[in-house]
Scaffold this active site. Structure first.
Site, PDB file in Angstrom:
ATOM      1  N   GLY A  11       0.832  -1.206   0.000  1.00 24.58           N
ATOM      2  CA  GLY A  11       0.000   0.000   0.000  1.00 24.58           C
ATOM      3  C   GLY A  11       0.864   1.251   0.000  1.00 24.58           C
ATOM      4  O   GLY A  11       1.849   1.320   0.728  1.00 24.58           O
ATOM      5  N   ARG A  72       0.992  -5.066  -5.846  1.00 17.78           N
ATOM      6  CA  ARG A  72       1.127  -6.304  -5.078  1.00 17.78           C
ATOM      7  C   ARG A  72       1.398  -7.381  -6.109  1.00 17.78           C
ATOM      8  O   ARG A  72       0.797  -7.398  -7.182  1.00 17.78           O
ATOM      9  CB  ARG A  72      -0.138  -6.558  -4.262  1.00 17.78           C
ATOM     10  CG  ARG A  72      -0.315  -5.456  -3.200  1.00 17.78           C
ATOM     11  CD  ARG A  72      -1.232  -5.876  -2.078  1.00 17.78           C
ATOM     12  NE  ARG A  72      -1.092  -4.991  -0.923  1.00 17.78           N
ATOM     13  CZ  ARG A  72      -1.872  -3.935  -0.697  1.00 17.78           C
ATOM     14  NH1 ARG A  72      -2.840  -3.621  -1.528  1.00 17.78           N
ATOM     15  NH2 ARG A  72      -1.672  -3.199   0.381  1.00 17.78           N
ATOM     16  N   ASP A 103       5.651  -4.956   6.006  1.00 18.72           N
ATOM     17  CA  ASP A 103       6.324  -6.216   6.346  1.00 18.72           C
ATOM     18  C   ASP A 103       6.350  -7.221   5.197  1.00 18.72           C
ATOM     19  O   ASP A 103       7.317  -7.976   5.047  1.00 18.72           O
ATOM     20  CB  ASP A 103       5.736  -6.835   7.629  1.00 18.72           C
ATOM     21  CG  ASP A 103       4.235  -6.994   7.598  1.00 18.72           C
ATOM     22  OD1 ASP A 103       3.608  -6.613   6.587  1.00 18.72           O
ATOM     23  OD2 ASP A 103       3.674  -7.503   8.595  1.00 18.72           O
ATOM     24  N   THR A 125       4.148   2.675   5.321  1.00 13.63           N
ATOM     25  CA  THR A 125       2.745   2.241   5.422  1.00 13.63           C
ATOM     26  C   THR A 125       2.044   3.149   6.422  1.00 13.63           C
ATOM     27  O   THR A 125       2.624   3.501   7.453  1.00 13.63           O
ATOM     28  CB  THR A 125       2.617   0.768   5.897  1.00 13.63           C
ATOM     29  OG1 THR A 125       1.276   0.547   6.359  1.00 13.63           O
ATOM     30  CG2 THR A 125       3.568   0.418   7.026  1.00 13.63           C
ATOM     31  N   ASP A 127      -0.282   2.343   8.265  1.00 12.69           N
ATOM     32  CA  ASP A 127      -0.818   1.576   9.401  1.00 12.69           C
ATOM     33  C   ASP A 127       0.022   1.644  10.671  1.00 12.69           C
ATOM     34  O   ASP A 127      -0.474   1.358  11.752  1.00 12.69           O
ATOM     35  CB  ASP A 127      -0.972   0.104   9.006  1.00 12.69           C
ATOM     36  CG  ASP A 127      -2.060  -0.089   7.967  1.00 12.69           C
ATOM     37  OD1 ASP A 127      -2.886   0.826   7.795  1.00 12.69           O
ATOM     38  OD2 ASP A 127      -2.086  -1.153   7.315  1.00 12.69           O
ATOM     39  N   ASP A 129       2.190  -0.459  11.653  1.00 11.07           N
ATOM     40  CA  ASP A 129       2.019  -1.789  12.251  1.00 11.07           C
ATOM     41  C   ASP A 129       3.322  -2.582  12.367  1.00 11.07           C
ATOM     42  O   ASP A 129       3.293  -3.785  12.589  1.00 11.07           O
ATOM     43  CB  ASP A 129       0.997  -2.591  11.423  1.00 11.07           C
ATOM     44  CG  ASP A 129       1.402  -2.731   9.960  1.00 11.07           C
ATOM     45  OD1 ASP A 129       2.366  -2.063   9.529  1.00 11.07           O
ATOM     46  OD2 ASP A 129       0.756  -3.511   9.250  1.00 11.07           O
ATOM     47  N   ARG A 171      -5.896  -2.233   9.114  1.00 16.89           N
ATOM     48  CA  ARG A 171      -5.837  -3.709   9.028  1.00 16.89           C
ATOM     49  C   ARG A 171      -5.852  -4.354  10.410  1.00 16.89           C
ATOM     50  O   ARG A 171      -6.835  -4.274  11.106  1.00 16.89           O
ATOM     51  CB  ARG A 171      -4.618  -4.132   8.211  1.00 16.89           C
ATOM     52  CG  ARG A 171      -5.071  -4.761   6.895  1.00 16.89           C
ATOM     53  CD  ARG A 171      -3.991  -5.427   6.125  1.00 16.89           C
ATOM     54  NE  ARG A 171      -2.926  -4.538   5.725  1.00 16.89           N
ATOM     55  CZ  ARG A 171      -2.056  -4.830   4.772  1.00 16.89           C
ATOM     56  NH1 ARG A 171      -2.146  -5.970   4.125  1.00 16.89           N
ATOM     57  NH2 ARG A 171      -1.082  -3.999   4.457  1.00 16.89           N
TER      58      ARG A 171
HETATM   59  P1  ADP Z   1       3.108  -4.582   2.639  1.00 18.66           P
HETATM   60  O1  ADP Z   1       4.504  -4.481   2.185  1.00 18.66           O
HETATM   61  O2  ADP Z   1       2.436  -3.238   2.723  1.00 18.66           O
HETATM   62  O3  ADP Z   1       2.949  -5.407   3.900  1.00 18.66           O
HETATM   63  P2  ADP Z   1       2.048  -6.814   1.090  1.00 18.66           P
HETATM   64  O4  ADP Z   1       1.943  -7.718   2.271  1.00 18.66           O
HETATM   65  O5  ADP Z   1       0.925  -6.773   0.140  1.00 18.66           O
HETATM   66  O6  ADP Z   1       2.258  -5.302   1.501  1.00 18.66           O
HETATM   67  O7  ADP Z   1       3.400  -7.193   0.329  1.00 18.66           O
HETATM   68  C1  ADP Z   1       3.817  -6.455  -0.796  1.00 18.66           C
HETATM   69  C2  ADP Z   1       4.489  -7.372  -1.779  1.00 18.66           C
HETATM   70  O8  ADP Z   1       5.671  -7.928  -1.203  1.00 18.66           O
HETATM   71  C3  ADP Z   1       3.692  -8.597  -2.196  1.00 18.66           C
HETATM   72  O9  ADP Z   1       2.728  -8.300  -3.178  1.00 18.66           O
HETATM   73  C4  ADP Z   1       4.789  -9.481  -2.746  1.00 18.66           C
HETATM   74  O10 ADP Z   1       5.157  -9.083  -4.045  1.00 18.66           O
HETATM   75  C5  ADP Z   1       5.944  -9.191  -1.793  1.00 18.66           C
HETATM   76  N1  ADP Z   1       6.003 -10.233  -0.751  1.00 18.66           N
HETATM   77  C6  ADP Z   1       5.222 -10.373   0.331  1.00 18.66           C
HETATM   78  N2  ADP Z   1       5.545 -11.469   1.034  1.00 18.66           N
HETATM   79  C7  ADP Z   1       6.568 -12.064   0.375  1.00 18.66           C
HETATM   80  C8  ADP Z   1       7.363 -13.236   0.570  1.00 18.66           C
HETATM   81  N3  ADP Z   1       7.151 -14.029   1.617  1.00 18.66           N
HETATM   82  N4  ADP Z   1       8.321 -13.515  -0.330  1.00 18.66           N
HETATM   83  C9  ADP Z   1       8.542 -12.719  -1.398  1.00 18.66           C
HETATM   84  N5  ADP Z   1       7.847 -11.605  -1.644  1.00 18.66           N
HETATM   85  C10 ADP Z   1       6.878 -11.265  -0.780  1.00 18.66           C
HETATM   86  O1  F6P Z   2      -1.922   0.779   3.518  1.00 18.10           O
HETATM   87  C1  F6P Z   2      -2.478  -0.054   4.471  1.00 18.10           C
HETATM   88  C2  F6P Z   2      -3.914  -0.320   4.174  1.00 18.10           C
HETATM   89  O2  F6P Z   2      -4.434   0.916   3.899  1.00 18.10           O
HETATM   90  C3  F6P Z   2      -4.755  -1.016   5.213  1.00 18.10           C
HETATM   91  O3  F6P Z   2      -5.104  -0.253   6.321  1.00 18.10           O
HETATM   92  C4  F6P Z   2      -5.936  -1.459   4.394  1.00 18.10           C
HETATM   93  O4  F6P Z   2      -6.596  -2.543   4.935  1.00 18.10           O
HETATM   94  C5  F6P Z   2      -5.304  -1.816   3.080  1.00 18.10           C
HETATM   95  O5  F6P Z   2      -4.066  -1.109   3.033  1.00 18.10           O
HETATM   96  C6  F6P Z   2      -6.165  -1.552   1.901  1.00 18.10           C
HETATM   97  O6  F6P Z   2      -5.354  -1.402   0.776  1.00 18.10           O
HETATM   98  P1  F6P Z   2      -5.776  -1.690  -0.721  1.00 18.10           P
HETATM   99  O7  F6P Z   2      -7.099  -1.079  -0.929  1.00 18.10           O
HETATM  100  O8  F6P Z   2      -4.669  -1.053  -1.507  1.00 18.10           O
HETATM  101  O9  F6P Z   2      -5.788  -3.187  -0.860  1.00 18.10           O
END
Ligand code: ADP
Ligand code: F6P
Length: 319
Positions: A11, A72, A103, A125, A127, A129, A171
């Site tokens: 995000g 993503r 994360d 982010t 959040d 978090d 979240r």
């Molecule tokens: P955020 O970074 O905000 O927590 P996501 O959890 O959606 O957002 O993760 C962002 C991107 O990071 C994912 O779409 C994916 O491409 C990559 N990613 C997440 N987890 C893994 C993993 N275990 N191994 C490799 N890439 C990952």
């Molecule tokens: O950026 C974090 C966050 O805004 C969360 O609080 C929310 O649940 C989620 O991302 C929604 O993101 P998207 O609409 O991009 O999937």
């Protein structure tokens, strides 16, 4: 000369652009080649890689979103996907990547490090978090955006003697609801980390009305229950007219605050310093005064701590 790259992932968050600007300008200052990878890990796999210069980050420090765009990408979770990405990095001679995200994005950075690319994470982010850092890029801006909305809602709420439920993002993390609840003087704060009792919330609302309150604000973190149903339940139990506002993605946009710009700038510069020192598998954090870095694996193992003391304080003050 070293060649490094930066991407934004997950995000988006206001302040990401300030970090990108700092990374690009600092890398150029030190004589490095700097590439921007567009569309997060998806762009890494699909070779959306372009060299950045001083002008490519001009006029972005004040802009929300991310000029590199974000995505993503499921494919990056597979070895095959990551190998495609590594091949693209090799094509440009890139040996270090800075990942700005949450994360999930850091888990991806960790995988890059395991495959021989120096990888550094910057927390981006709204959040807030991540347990290892007190602040993430975008959190402060989101708080101010929400507060502006709370003030507006409060105006109309008091004209009509209403209860207003305001749903915010987060979240699994209630920090946005908690901090805006405190800053906005909310009557109740409902967050995922602390069990709530709807009867108790109703009692407090009725008590407030008895002592002359003309409006009541309830900050509700997303994902607890449908905001509309929550509002209906309050109205049914108290008989007080209730309205619900879901702030949604308004919280993700907007010009970053000074706090976010300064922190993001410092974090971006620190990440470049780490790559210059040939460091890898590190993330940058901020404790409210100083920037520091730590091992990604250790950082991801630290659970986010909810400020229960602040939650209790908000309860006392809304008596
Ligand atoms: P955020 O970074 O905000 O927590 P996501 O959890 O959606 O957002 O993760 C962002 C991107 O990071 C994912 O779409 C994916 O491409 C990559 N990613 C997440 N987890 C893994 C993993 N275990 N191994 C490799 N890439 C990952
Ligand atoms: O950026 C974090 C966050 O805004 C969360 O609080 C929310 O649940 C989620 O991302 C929604 O993101 P998207 O609409 O991009 O999937």
């Amino acid at each position: 000369m070293k060649a490094i790259a930066v991407l934004t992932s997950g995000g988006d968050a206001p302040g990401m652009n300030a970090a990108v600007r700092a990374i690009v300008r600092k890398a150029i200052y030190h004589g490095m080649k700097i590439y921007g990878i567009e569309d997060g890990y998806q762009g890494l796999i699909e070779d959306h890689i372009k060299e950045m210069d001083l002008a490519s980050v001009g006029d972005i420090i004040h802009r929300g979103g991310t000029v590199l765009r974000s995505a993503r990408c499921l494919e990056f979770k597979t070895v095959e996907g990551r190998e495609k990405g590594i091949k693209n990095l090799e094509k440009y001679g890139i040996n270090g990547v800075i990942v700005i995200g949450g994360d999930g994005s850091f888990a991806g950075a960790q995988k890059l490090a395991e495959m021989g690319i120096n990888a550094i994470g910057i927390p981006g982010t709204i959040d807030n978090d991540l347990g290892y850092t007190k602040y993430t890029i975008g959190f402060d801006t989101a708080l101010n955006t929400v507060l502006d909305a709370v003030s507006r809602v409060r105006d109309t709420s008091s004209s009509h003697n209403r209860v207003n439920v305001i749903e915010v993002m987060g979240r699994n993390c209630g920090d946005i609801a908690l901090f805006t609840g405190i800053a906005g003087g909310a009557e109740s704060i409902v967050i995922p980390e602390i069990k709530f009792d709807i009867d108790h919330i109703c009692e407090r609302l009725l008590h407030g009305v008895k002592r002359g309150k003309r409006h009541s604000i309830i900050m509700l973190a997303e994902g607890i229950m449908e905001a509309k149903k929550f509002g209906e339940a309050l109205e049914a139990r108290t008989g007080l007219e209730t309205r619900v506002t879901i702030l949604g993605h308004t919280q993700r946009g907007g010009s970053p605050t000074a706090f976010d710009r300064v922190m993001a700038t410092r974090m971006g510069a620190a990440a470049v310093d780490l790559l210059m020192a040939d460091e890898s598998n590190r993330v940058i954090g901020y404790d409210g005064a100083e920037i520091y870095d730590m091992d990604i694996h250790e950082a991801l193992a630290i659970k986010h701590q909810t400020r229960e003391d602040l939650y209790e304080l908000a309860k006392i003050l809304a008596i």
